[in-house]
Design an enzyme around this catalytic site. Structure first.
Site, PDB file in Angstrom:
ATOM      1  N   SER A  28       3.291  -1.720  10.457  1.00  0.00           N
ATOM      2  CA  SER A  28       4.741  -1.670  10.667  1.00  0.00           C
ATOM      3  C   SER A  28       5.450  -2.993  10.363  1.00  0.00           C
ATOM      4  O   SER A  28       6.433  -3.340  11.029  1.00  0.00           O
ATOM      5  CB  SER A  28       5.065  -1.171  12.072  1.00  0.00           C
ATOM      6  OG  SER A  28       4.596   0.155  12.236  1.00  0.00           O
ATOM      7  N   LYS A  84       0.022   4.251  -0.391  1.00  0.00           N
ATOM      8  CA  LYS A  84      -0.675   5.452   0.130  1.00  0.00           C
ATOM      9  C   LYS A  84      -0.427   6.647  -0.809  1.00  0.00           C
ATOM     10  O   LYS A  84      -0.281   6.442  -2.006  1.00  0.00           O
ATOM     11  CB  LYS A  84      -0.255   5.719   1.580  1.00  0.00           C
ATOM     12  CG  LYS A  84      -0.414   4.463   2.438  1.00  0.00           C
ATOM     13  CD  LYS A  84      -0.255   4.687   3.908  1.00  0.00           C
ATOM     14  CE  LYS A  84      -0.396   3.346   4.632  1.00  0.00           C
ATOM     15  NZ  LYS A  84      -0.301   3.473   6.073  1.00  0.00           N
ATOM     16  N   GLU A  95      -5.348  -5.118  11.000  1.00  0.00           N
ATOM     17  CA  GLU A  95      -4.405  -4.005  11.114  1.00  0.00           C
ATOM     18  C   GLU A  95      -4.672  -3.236  12.401  1.00  0.00           C
ATOM     19  O   GLU A  95      -5.513  -2.312  12.421  1.00  0.00           O
ATOM     20  CB  GLU A  95      -4.582  -3.053   9.931  1.00  0.00           C
ATOM     21  CG  GLU A  95      -4.197  -3.661   8.596  1.00  0.00           C
ATOM     22  CD  GLU A  95      -3.532  -2.621   7.700  1.00  0.00           C
ATOM     23  OE1 GLU A  95      -2.420  -2.884   7.247  1.00  0.00           O
ATOM     24  OE2 GLU A  95      -4.102  -1.542   7.501  1.00  0.00           O
ATOM     25  N   HIS A 103      -9.711   0.824   5.512  1.00  0.00           N
ATOM     26  CA  HIS A 103      -8.408   1.142   6.127  1.00  0.00           C
ATOM     27  C   HIS A 103      -8.630   2.174   7.239  1.00  0.00           C
ATOM     28  O   HIS A 103      -9.458   3.081   7.101  1.00  0.00           O
ATOM     29  CB  HIS A 103      -7.456   1.695   5.064  1.00  0.00           C
ATOM     30  CG  HIS A 103      -6.045   1.774   5.554  1.00  0.00           C
ATOM     31  ND1 HIS A 103      -5.619   2.781   6.388  1.00  0.00           N
ATOM     32  CD2 HIS A 103      -4.983   0.962   5.369  1.00  0.00           C
ATOM     33  CE1 HIS A 103      -4.339   2.577   6.679  1.00  0.00           C
ATOM     34  NE2 HIS A 103      -3.925   1.487   6.070  1.00  0.00           N
ATOM     35  N   ASN A 109       0.855  -1.192   0.000  1.00  0.00           N
ATOM     36  CA  ASN A 109       0.000   0.000   0.000  1.00  0.00           C
ATOM     37  C   ASN A 109       0.892   1.243   0.000  1.00  0.00           C
ATOM     38  O   ASN A 109       1.447   1.616   1.027  1.00  0.00           O
ATOM     39  CB  ASN A 109      -0.891  -0.036   1.259  1.00  0.00           C
ATOM     40  CG  ASN A 109      -1.774   1.187   1.378  1.00  0.00           C
ATOM     41  OD1 ASN A 109      -1.851   2.011   0.462  1.00  0.00           O
ATOM     42  ND2 ASN A 109      -2.453   1.323   2.511  1.00  0.00           N
ATOM     43  N   GLU A 151      -7.009   4.682   8.118  1.00  0.00           N
ATOM     44  CA  GLU A 151      -6.840   6.086   7.705  1.00  0.00           C
ATOM     45  C   GLU A 151      -8.119   6.608   7.045  1.00  0.00           C
ATOM     46  O   GLU A 151      -8.496   7.763   7.230  1.00  0.00           O
ATOM     47  CB  GLU A 151      -5.626   6.218   6.763  1.00  0.00           C
ATOM     48  CG  GLU A 151      -4.322   6.079   7.530  1.00  0.00           C
ATOM     49  CD  GLU A 151      -3.144   5.561   6.717  1.00  0.00           C
ATOM     50  OE1 GLU A 151      -3.196   5.553   5.476  1.00  0.00           O
ATOM     51  OE2 GLU A 151      -2.160   5.136   7.355  1.00  0.00           O
ATOM     52  N   GLY A 199       2.032   2.666  10.774  1.00  0.00           N
ATOM     53  CA  GLY A 199       2.897   3.832  10.583  1.00  0.00           C
ATOM     54  C   GLY A 199       3.573   4.306  11.858  1.00  0.00           C
ATOM     55  O   GLY A 199       4.120   5.406  11.897  1.00  0.00           O
TER      56      GLY A 199
HETATM   57  P1  PGA Z   1       2.683   0.622   7.655  1.00  0.00           P
HETATM   58  O1  PGA Z   1       1.228   0.716   6.994  1.00  0.00           O
HETATM   59  O2  PGA Z   1       3.316  -0.647   7.155  1.00  0.00           O
HETATM   60  O3  PGA Z   1       3.407   1.842   7.189  1.00  0.00           O
HETATM   61  O4  PGA Z   1       2.471   0.587   9.136  1.00  0.00           O
HETATM   62  C1  PGA Z   1       0.415  -0.417   6.908  1.00  0.00           C
HETATM   63  C2  PGA Z   1      -0.914  -0.058   6.338  1.00  0.00           C
HETATM   64  O5  PGA Z   1      -1.393   1.056   6.576  1.00  0.00           O
HETATM   65  O6  PGA Z   1      -1.544  -0.853   5.636  1.00  0.00           O
END
Ligand code: PGA
Length: 249
Positions: free
Chosen positions: A212, A12, A167, A95, A10, A97, A173
């Site tokens: 992460s 983003k 997640e 997600h 992803n 976010e 993040g």
């Molecule tokens: P990250 O993001 O690996 O940067 O923690 C994972 C995600 O948002 O799917």
């Protein structure tokens, strides 16, 4: 026979056009690895370029979001119906976010889920608890509600061949990862929950972990119980790290 691990990238809202093209070309070299299927989710504006640049059959293309609406006067939205010409086969939905920054409710996510299925796009549905919910021992209740709300809206049959990504919000993040034991426990819960609610579909559903994930923890986390792969954010933008993650899958 063991299933191929799904390694989903992803990106983003990252990458200049030049960086995206360079990274996509590097992704083609993942073709040499066995037992994995890679899905890359670039920003939508690069989908056409990605469809042309990705030459490996093992690397599939997905979109980070689709509209809850079909077609019409919805400025700035992208309909699932528009995606077939981009070889786009997957979409990330729910997600954290999108839930937190764009106020996406389970109702909206369910509408997007149905639009995706109608256009033959496989949803990767994200579920996860926040730090407080985990500390209060509410993780399973939170995940169960997120799943039940979508299942009740769209119907169990629509979950056939879908992908669910666990997640934890506190791990996205942040550099904090769940331990392999936590992921085993939580993905076992998700598997049991789906076995009860979607008994006909459960064998076709894949479960991922995301949050992460990096080249150091991938081997442990990707081999936790009921983990069929990973959803990777920042580490998917660094090809060496991403390659190492794919190798350890
Ligand atoms: P990250 O993001 O690996 O940067 O923690 C994972 C995600 O948002 O799917």
């Amino acid at each position: 026979m063991t299933k191929n691990k799904i390694i989903a990238a992803n990106w983003k809202m990252n990458c200049s056009y030049e960086k995206a093209v360079a990274l996509l070309s590097q992704y083609n070299t993942l073709d040499s690895l066995n037992n994995i299927e890679v899905i890359v989710f670039p920003p939508s504006i690069y989908l056409e370029t990605a469809a042309k640049t990705l030459t490996s059959e093992k690397i599939k293309l997905g979109i980070q979001n689709v509209s809850e609406y079909d077609l019409g006067a919805y400025t700035g939205e992208i309909s699932a119906k528009m995606l077939s010409r981009f070889k786009c086969e997957y979409v990330i939905l729910g997600h954290s976010e999108r839930r937190a920054l764009f106020d996406e409710s389970n109702e909206i996510i369910a509408a997007k889920f149905l639009n995706a299925i109608d256009s033959n796009i496989t949803p990767i549905l994200c579920v996860g608890e926040n730090q407080e919910e985990r500390l209060m021992g509410r993780t399973n209740a939170v995940l169960g509600k997120q799943l039940a709300d979508i299942i009740n809206s769209v119907g169990t049959d629509k979950f056939k061949h879908s992908i669910i990504a666990y997640e934890p919000i506190w791990a996205i993040g942040t550099g904090k990862t769940a331990t392999a034991a936590m992921v085993s426990e939580t993905n076992t819960f998700i598997h049991q929950f789906l076995s009860e609610h979607c008994p006909q579909e459960i064998d076709s559903i894949s479960l991922l972990y995301g949050g992460s994930l990096n080249d150091k923890n991938a081997a442990d986390l990707l081999n936790a119980d009921y983990v069929d792969g990973g959803l990777i954010g920042s580490a998917s933008l660094n090809f060496d790290q991403f390659f190492a993650i794919c190798q350890s899958a």
